[in-house]
Every structure is written in C-alpha cells, then in structure tokens.
Design a protein around this motif. Sequence first.
Motif, PDB file in Angstrom:
ATOM      1  N   GLU A  86      11.744  -1.414  -2.795  1.00  0.00           N
ATOM      2  CA  GLU A  86      11.053  -1.200  -4.070  1.00  0.00           C
ATOM      3  C   GLU A  86      10.689  -2.522  -4.742  1.00  0.00           C
ATOM      4  O   GLU A  86       9.594  -2.672  -5.289  1.00  0.00           O
ATOM      5  CB  GLU A  86      11.908  -0.344  -5.006  1.00  0.00           C
ATOM      6  CG  GLU A  86      12.120   1.082  -4.546  1.00  0.00           C
ATOM      7  CD  GLU A  86      10.830   1.903  -4.520  1.00  0.00           C
ATOM      8  OE1 GLU A  86       9.755   1.381  -4.877  1.00  0.00           O
ATOM      9  OE2 GLU A  86      10.893   3.080  -4.122  1.00  0.00           O
ATOM     10  N   SER A  88       0.815  -1.223   0.000  1.00  0.00           N
ATOM     11  CA  SER A  88       0.000   0.000   0.000  1.00  0.00           C
ATOM     12  C   SER A  88       0.848   1.271   0.000  1.00  0.00           C
ATOM     13  O   SER A  88       0.303   2.373  -0.122  1.00  0.00           O
ATOM     14  CB  SER A  88      -0.909   0.007   1.235  1.00  0.00           C
ATOM     15  OG  SER A  88      -0.168   0.285   2.414  1.00  0.00           O
ATOM     16  N   ARG A 124       7.863  -4.125  -2.673  1.00  0.00           N
ATOM     17  CA  ARG A 124       6.642  -3.313  -2.767  1.00  0.00           C
ATOM     18  C   ARG A 124       5.934  -3.562  -4.082  1.00  0.00           C
ATOM     19  O   ARG A 124       4.710  -3.781  -4.121  1.00  0.00           O
ATOM     20  CB  ARG A 124       6.987  -1.827  -2.612  1.00  0.00           C
ATOM     21  CG  ARG A 124       5.779  -0.890  -2.590  1.00  0.00           C
ATOM     22  CD  ARG A 124       6.209   0.566  -2.557  1.00  0.00           C
ATOM     23  NE  ARG A 124       6.836   0.955  -3.824  1.00  0.00           N
ATOM     24  CZ  ARG A 124       6.143   1.343  -4.905  1.00  0.00           C
ATOM     25  NH1 ARG A 124       4.821   1.388  -4.871  1.00  0.00           N
ATOM     26  NH2 ARG A 124       6.786   1.699  -6.007  1.00  0.00           N
ATOM     27  N   ARG A 125       6.683  -3.530  -5.192  1.00  0.00           N
ATOM     28  CA  ARG A 125       6.069  -3.745  -6.510  1.00  0.00           C
ATOM     29  C   ARG A 125       5.522  -5.169  -6.635  1.00  0.00           C
ATOM     30  O   ARG A 125       4.424  -5.385  -7.167  1.00  0.00           O
ATOM     31  CB  ARG A 125       7.088  -3.457  -7.614  1.00  0.00           C
ATOM     32  CG  ARG A 125       7.406  -1.976  -7.805  1.00  0.00           C
ATOM     33  CD  ARG A 125       8.192  -1.756  -9.093  1.00  0.00           C
ATOM     34  NE  ARG A 125       9.494  -2.433  -9.058  1.00  0.00           N
ATOM     35  CZ  ARG A 125      10.621  -1.856  -8.665  1.00  0.00           C
ATOM     36  NH1 ARG A 125      10.607  -0.588  -8.257  1.00  0.00           N
ATOM     37  NH2 ARG A 125      11.763  -2.526  -8.666  1.00  0.00           N
ATOM     38  N   ARG A 181       3.913   4.099  -1.036  1.00  0.00           N
ATOM     39  CA  ARG A 181       4.372   4.786  -2.253  1.00  0.00           C
ATOM     40  C   ARG A 181       5.849   4.475  -2.498  1.00  0.00           C
ATOM     41  O   ARG A 181       6.522   3.894  -1.632  1.00  0.00           O
ATOM     42  CB  ARG A 181       4.179   6.295  -2.076  1.00  0.00           C
ATOM     43  CG  ARG A 181       2.716   6.727  -1.952  1.00  0.00           C
ATOM     44  CD  ARG A 181       2.583   8.168  -1.520  1.00  0.00           C
ATOM     45  NE  ARG A 181       3.038   8.352  -0.139  1.00  0.00           N
ATOM     46  CZ  ARG A 181       2.924   9.482   0.539  1.00  0.00           C
ATOM     47  NH1 ARG A 181       2.378  10.546  -0.032  1.00  0.00           N
ATOM     48  NH2 ARG A 181       3.365   9.578   1.782  1.00  0.00           N
ATOM     49  N   PRO A 182       6.353   4.844  -3.670  1.00  0.00           N
ATOM     50  CA  PRO A 182       7.796   4.714  -3.888  1.00  0.00           C
ATOM     51  C   PRO A 182       8.559   5.402  -2.763  1.00  0.00           C
ATOM     52  O   PRO A 182       8.083   6.393  -2.179  1.00  0.00           O
ATOM     53  CB  PRO A 182       8.012   5.412  -5.231  1.00  0.00           C
ATOM     54  CG  PRO A 182       6.702   5.265  -5.940  1.00  0.00           C
ATOM     55  CD  PRO A 182       5.648   5.357  -4.863  1.00  0.00           C
ATOM     56  N   GLN A 194      -4.778   2.449  -5.220  1.00  0.00           N
ATOM     57  CA  GLN A 194      -4.417   3.847  -5.520  1.00  0.00           C
ATOM     58  C   GLN A 194      -5.609   4.805  -5.471  1.00  0.00           C
ATOM     59  O   GLN A 194      -5.671   5.786  -6.215  1.00  0.00           O
ATOM     60  CB  GLN A 194      -3.719   3.914  -6.882  1.00  0.00           C
ATOM     61  CG  GLN A 194      -2.417   3.112  -6.899  1.00  0.00           C
ATOM     62  CD  GLN A 194      -1.675   3.184  -8.216  1.00  0.00           C
ATOM     63  OE1 GLN A 194      -2.290   3.243  -9.283  1.00  0.00           O
ATOM     64  NE2 GLN A 194      -0.353   3.196  -8.139  1.00  0.00           N
ATOM     65  N   GLU A 196       8.840   9.091  -2.236  1.00  0.00           N
ATOM     66  CA  GLU A 196       7.603   9.833  -1.946  1.00  0.00           C
ATOM     67  C   GLU A 196       6.991   9.459  -0.600  1.00  0.00           C
ATOM     68  O   GLU A 196       6.074  10.126  -0.128  1.00  0.00           O
ATOM     69  CB  GLU A 196       6.568   9.564  -3.041  1.00  0.00           C
ATOM     70  CG  GLU A 196       7.042   9.882  -4.448  1.00  0.00           C
ATOM     71  CD  GLU A 196       6.067   9.374  -5.502  1.00  0.00           C
ATOM     72  OE1 GLU A 196       4.890   9.112  -5.150  1.00  0.00           O
ATOM     73  OE2 GLU A 196       6.473   9.215  -6.668  1.00  0.00           O
ATOM     74  N   GLU A 197       7.500   8.388   0.017  1.00  0.00           N
ATOM     75  CA  GLU A 197       6.840   7.834   1.204  1.00  0.00           C
ATOM     76  C   GLU A 197       7.392   8.439   2.497  1.00  0.00           C
ATOM     77  O   GLU A 197       8.606   8.507   2.685  1.00  0.00           O
ATOM     78  CB  GLU A 197       7.021   6.313   1.225  1.00  0.00           C
ATOM     79  CG  GLU A 197       6.316   5.614   2.361  1.00  0.00           C
ATOM     80  CD  GLU A 197       4.821   5.880   2.376  1.00  0.00           C
ATOM     81  OE1 GLU A 197       4.354   6.483   3.370  1.00  0.00           O
ATOM     82  OE2 GLU A 197       4.125   5.504   1.389  1.00  0.00           O
ATOM     83  N   HIS A 205      -5.274   2.001  -0.622  1.00  0.00           N
ATOM     84  CA  HIS A 205      -4.056   2.574  -1.197  1.00  0.00           C
ATOM     85  C   HIS A 205      -3.415   1.645  -2.234  1.00  0.00           C
ATOM     86  O   HIS A 205      -2.803   2.124  -3.195  1.00  0.00           O
ATOM     87  CB  HIS A 205      -3.062   2.910  -0.088  1.00  0.00           C
ATOM     88  CG  HIS A 205      -3.453   4.114   0.711  1.00  0.00           C
ATOM     89  ND1 HIS A 205      -3.448   5.392   0.185  1.00  0.00           N
ATOM     90  CD2 HIS A 205      -3.877   4.236   2.003  1.00  0.00           C
ATOM     91  CE1 HIS A 205      -3.834   6.243   1.108  1.00  0.00           C
ATOM     92  NE2 HIS A 205      -4.106   5.570   2.224  1.00  0.00           N
ATOM     93  N   ARG A 234       2.334  -5.595  -4.418  1.00  0.00           N
ATOM     94  CA  ARG A 234       1.177  -4.886  -4.970  1.00  0.00           C
ATOM     95  C   ARG A 234       0.636  -5.619  -6.190  1.00  0.00           C
ATOM     96  O   ARG A 234      -0.577  -5.836  -6.318  1.00  0.00           O
ATOM     97  CB  ARG A 234       1.555  -3.453  -5.338  1.00  0.00           C
ATOM     98  CG  ARG A 234       0.380  -2.666  -5.919  1.00  0.00           C
ATOM     99  CD  ARG A 234       0.711  -1.201  -6.169  1.00  0.00           C
ATOM    100  NE  ARG A 234      -0.458  -0.516  -6.681  1.00  0.00           N
ATOM    101  CZ  ARG A 234      -0.792  -0.475  -7.974  1.00  0.00           C
ATOM    102  NH1 ARG A 234      -0.015  -1.061  -8.880  1.00  0.00           N
ATOM    103  NH2 ARG A 234      -1.883   0.147  -8.357  1.00  0.00           N
TER     104      ARG A 234
END
Length: 702
Positions: free
Chosen positions: A423, A350, A426-427, A352-353, A469, A356-357, A466, A430
């Motif tokens: 990263e 959930s 996370r990808r 962000r990159p 998105q 940005e997080e 999230h 998701r």
Amino acid sequence: MDDSSYSWVIGKNSLAQICRFLQQQADKGIRVFCFDYFDTLIVRDIEPEYSKQLAAGLHSRFLHQAIAPEQLYAIRQELEKKLCEQSAAAGGELEFYLEPFSRDYHELLLAELGQIAPLRDLEYFTRFVLAAETAVELAVQRPLSQTVEVLAWLREQGMTTVLISDFYLPGFCFSKMLTNIGIQDQFDHVYISADHGLAKGSGRLYEKVCRDLDCLPEQMLMIGDNLHSDVNMAREQGMQSIHLQNPVQKSFYQQWQPADLTVPERVKQRFSDCLHSTGMFKEISTSLWSFTWMLFQELQQNKVTDVFFFSKEGEFLKRLFDRLQKDLFGCRIITCHYILVSRKATFLASLRPLAEEDFIRFFAHYRDVALRDFLLSLNIEESLALSLCEELGLDFNTRHSDLQNRIEFQQLLASDSFRELYETRRREQRHNFIAYLDSFAVDYSRDGLSIVDVGWKGSIQDNVYHILQGSVAVQGYFVGSLIATEARENNRKQGLLFDDTRPELPYFNVYNNNRSLFEMILGASHGSADGYFIPQQYEALPDDHQREIQQRIKSKDGELLVATLDLPKERLLFEEKIKPIQQQIYDEAKKMNRACLASGCTSPDHEWFARHHARMVFKPTRAEVEFFERLYHLENFGIFEYTDFRTEGELSFSQCWKNFRMMRKDPSILEMGTWPPIILRRLGLDWYRHINGYRRFKREFK
C-alpha cells in the motif's frame, strides 16, 4: 570568353576558361566578386514558382486541412501582388517579403477560418510560414557544380566574395540554404533583399553593397542568370557583370509539369535513391519511415497537438518523428514528449488497494512463476522481497504452476508486512507518476493522452490508463498491435504497420514475421524505467538495487527523481550493435523526408515498403541471421532473465532429418513467435530458410 561578351554558358565554357577570365579581371582591378544564388549557385528540381504551391500544401496540413492547398496558393498570389504594388507606390521595391506577408496572410486566414488552434498565435504562425518555406527550398535545391567550383577557386585565390540575392526569405533562413549545399563559409558578405528592403532589380541593393564595402562599382563584378537584375542593373551601377546561361536547366523548367512530382515510378525512384546498398537489415529504415509518416498523418487527422513517446523504443521513434517534422515543415507543429515508462515501473501504481486487487492483469500473462517473479514485478527490490519471503517462511525462487491459486501466494497476501509495503509503495508510485506526467504541462484531462510505442499488447498503456483511474481518454499509436489487451472506448490502441483487428491493413504477415527485430533496433541509450521517487524515498531504498537517476524533475511538490536500471551488458549492446544501425536509419530517414516533400508530400505505395521489409524477414543473408543470433535483451517483467537467440551446439544428421520431417508434418512449428530463420537454425535446418522464405514472399506478393 572575352571582356566584350561577358557571358558564361553552362556546358559550353570550361571551368579553366572562366577562372582564367576572372583572374584577368582581378589583374585589371576587380576587388569583389559577387554571385546571385537562384539558378546561379543552385538549381531547383521543380519549376521555381511551384515551390510556393508545395508550401501551400504544408500550410494546408498545418491548418488541419481546413482549407485546400489550391485556395491557399490563390490567396497567396493575390496578397503577393497587393503587397508588391503597395511597396512600389510607397517608393520602395516591387517586391514582397515573407515576414511582413505572414501578418496579412494570418489576418486573411482568421477571417476565413476563425480562431482555430494553429492561428491563435501570430508569432508562432509567422515562424511556421518562414520555416515551411525554407523546408521546401531545402528539399528542391541542388548545387550547380560548375559555379560552386568557381566560387571555391576564387576563395582559394584569396578573392573577396559576396552573395547578393533578391528573395523574400530573410537572411537567417537563407543561411540554412547555404549550409544545405555546403557553401556557408564561401562568402565574406551576404546581402538578401528581404533584410534591407532594397533589391538588385532597382539597383539600390548594389548601391548599399558598394557603400558598406567602401568599394567603387568598377571594382566589382556580378555573376548571375537574370538579365535585368544581375546584368543590366549591375552595369547601370558601373559594375562589370557576367550573364550565366544554363540551356539544359531552362529547358527542364519549360517542360516540367506538376504531375511529374507524383508519378508513382518517379516517387519510388526518389525513395530508392535514399537507401544504402549495404548494411545489416538495411531496409528497416523504410519500414520505420513509413510508420513515422503514417503516425504524423494520423495525429494531424485527429488534431493532436501533444504526443508522448514511451521509453525505451520511443526514444528513437521520437527522434525520427522530430526529424520528419523539421524536414517537412522546418519546425515542430506537433509537440513531442519523451516519457520514461516500463511495465515494471508503472505496474504497481496501476493496481487497486490490496483488498480489491485480484492481480488478474498479471496472472493472465504469467501463470507459472515464482514469488520472486511476482514481487520483482511489483518493483520491490530483490533483497527486500527475499527478506519478506524468509520472514514468512515462503519459497522465494521456485516457480509454481498457477501461482495465483497456491497457498504460498495467499499467505503472502495475508501478511501485514506485505500489505504495508504494497500500500505504501502503491500510493507513492501513483502520486509520483502523476506528478511526473503533470510536469510536461499538458492538459491531458481535457485533451486526452496520445501515446506512441512499439506496441503489441499495449500493457504499459493499460497501466497508465489505470493509474489515471480510467478518467482520461488514452489513444495509443503502435508500430504494431497484436492481441491488444483492455481495449475500450477511452483506451484505444491502433497498430499502424500491422494490427490483427484491422483487416484493411495489408501485409500483416510481413511486418509481424519478426517483431523482435523492431524491439532490438529500437533500443535506447539508457536503461529501462524503474520507478519515480522523491529524494527521501530514493535515499531509503535498499543498497542492492541497480537504479540510477536518469532525470530530476521539478514538480509542484518539489524535486522528483525518475530512475532507470543501469545494466552494463545492455549499454554495451546498444553502443556496439544498435547505435550504428540507428545512425544509418536516421541518415536515410532525412533523405526520405526530403524525397517525400519533393514528391508533393507523397510516398510509395504500401507494397513498395512491404517488399523492402519482406526482403529482411523472408530472405535474410547469413550475416543478418548470425547478427540477430548474437542479440539479447533482459526480460524485466513477469520473468526476469536475459533472452538471446543463439543456437546451442550442432545437431546430428539423424536429428536434423527427424526435425525436418516433424516440421513438414506440422508447419505451425515455424509460427511460434520466434523469427522462422532462428527456429530453422535451432532445428539444424538453416538451409531450408531460403525455400521457406521464398514461399512466404511469393504468398504475400502474388
């Protein structure tokens, strides 16, 4: 009773008399003993025709109340009359049968309502009509013990027994009714007019039975309450018959009024009759039934067709919801899905990159934590998280005040190793979670996502929101909602038993008093969800994780593995403590479902349910407090440790007195989120729970 009277009066003739008479008939050459069903083997708790009006109420709910039950019943009456007349004019029976009736009924409703969702599929609609009618019958029927005992006696004597009934439901529905009263194995043959298009009322069904059994009519005896079809027509075919009379039941039908169903005191009594008199937290079944019933009404009102139950608490909640639909409607009119999720399994996906997080959604709830707690909350395996900290020279285990603003945390975020791991995972997570969600074949992009969970803040719902998105409207239905996070127009949350944003809900303090009770009783048969992987990813994980593959899903990208944590201590708690309680709740829920249907789809008022719940939380027995003390659960996000409710050691009298004075000076000590009886026990003031509970109870129910 003798050969000339052929009459059996319930309450007058003894079972010994009846059995002696039947034995005499067998000695004279009777080979086959036939029984009617309605008002012979069973009686109804309502006037028989009113069962169709109850079914009309279910039809109205199925159609999202687009048409009133009274109007549906009127349509049915006209259609039944028309079909009976058409059948008789064609040389058939003066009867209608529900399966072909459904086709014409469907056509009339289409003309009235148009192509609304419940009417789009004739086969689905027909299944519903049959199932709903069967559900009503199951709810209002009870065995007539005298005739059932005689039937059992005939079987014991080795006699051939046959059920012959004129009824509009087909045999596969009828078999459910026989099973419901426990006589499914008491007949050699079952003949239902709807299966053959032949009826007792014309005598044709009797002729078929004789042919099929290769039996002369004079070798058969029919027992039934209907003077025309069970007695006169049977005799006209050459059979013997016994006219069953039940004066008490006949008087009940004559005096019965529809208003009798919904008299509040009678409704309460029907529900009270469903409950066990013993057991731990025995009233929790009423609270969970109330939630399930309110949930169904909310989903119906919002025209929800698919709903997702979040693990782990959702496993048992779904089981209760499915059972409610089955008992009320005979089928599932809302499709339920069980999805394996947890805060830990969905959190990383959930986010962000990294650039940005800010992780504010974590640190808003967990400020004073260790790097270990943070990394494990990202679902990074402990060995991998430890090696990452060792590589960077960071303290892994020490909890820091305000970790978010510590230099150690900034060093972790600046690390290339962490960034790459973050990263990649996370990808992957998701992508895999969305593939998992897509595997349910629900068009959530168009219809939104309706979810059910035990609730409180709703952080798992936030994670899913999230992950998608913010492009999908998510609606959460919770047992309770408290300080809900991130509520917005397309991320709504609603507590059904209690909600601190809905002042119209009564008894907030009752249901909120021991939230942990809901969490513990709603334990699951499996561990907490712990990630979503394709096989290659799963095989590459470090060896030290405690995951097991719970589900193998076929997705558009190939096989997807859904993992859960395998913790023997949790499994043991569920099997030994929780599962038996859940079984009692489930058994009582089935009875309350029937009570609801038999009450015209009404239930006791809010106060009745709240008083039952209040008994548990305000006036628990010593055994219940001690039972609750022995429960425990794993904190699996933010802070990773087992939590229990045990009291450590005994306090001195002086310490107990000091605690008492402190509590009297500051009563808010008992409002810290833990169940007050547990707090009092830890303070050495167990005796005070009676006084405190009485005051709380009196305050809520003035």
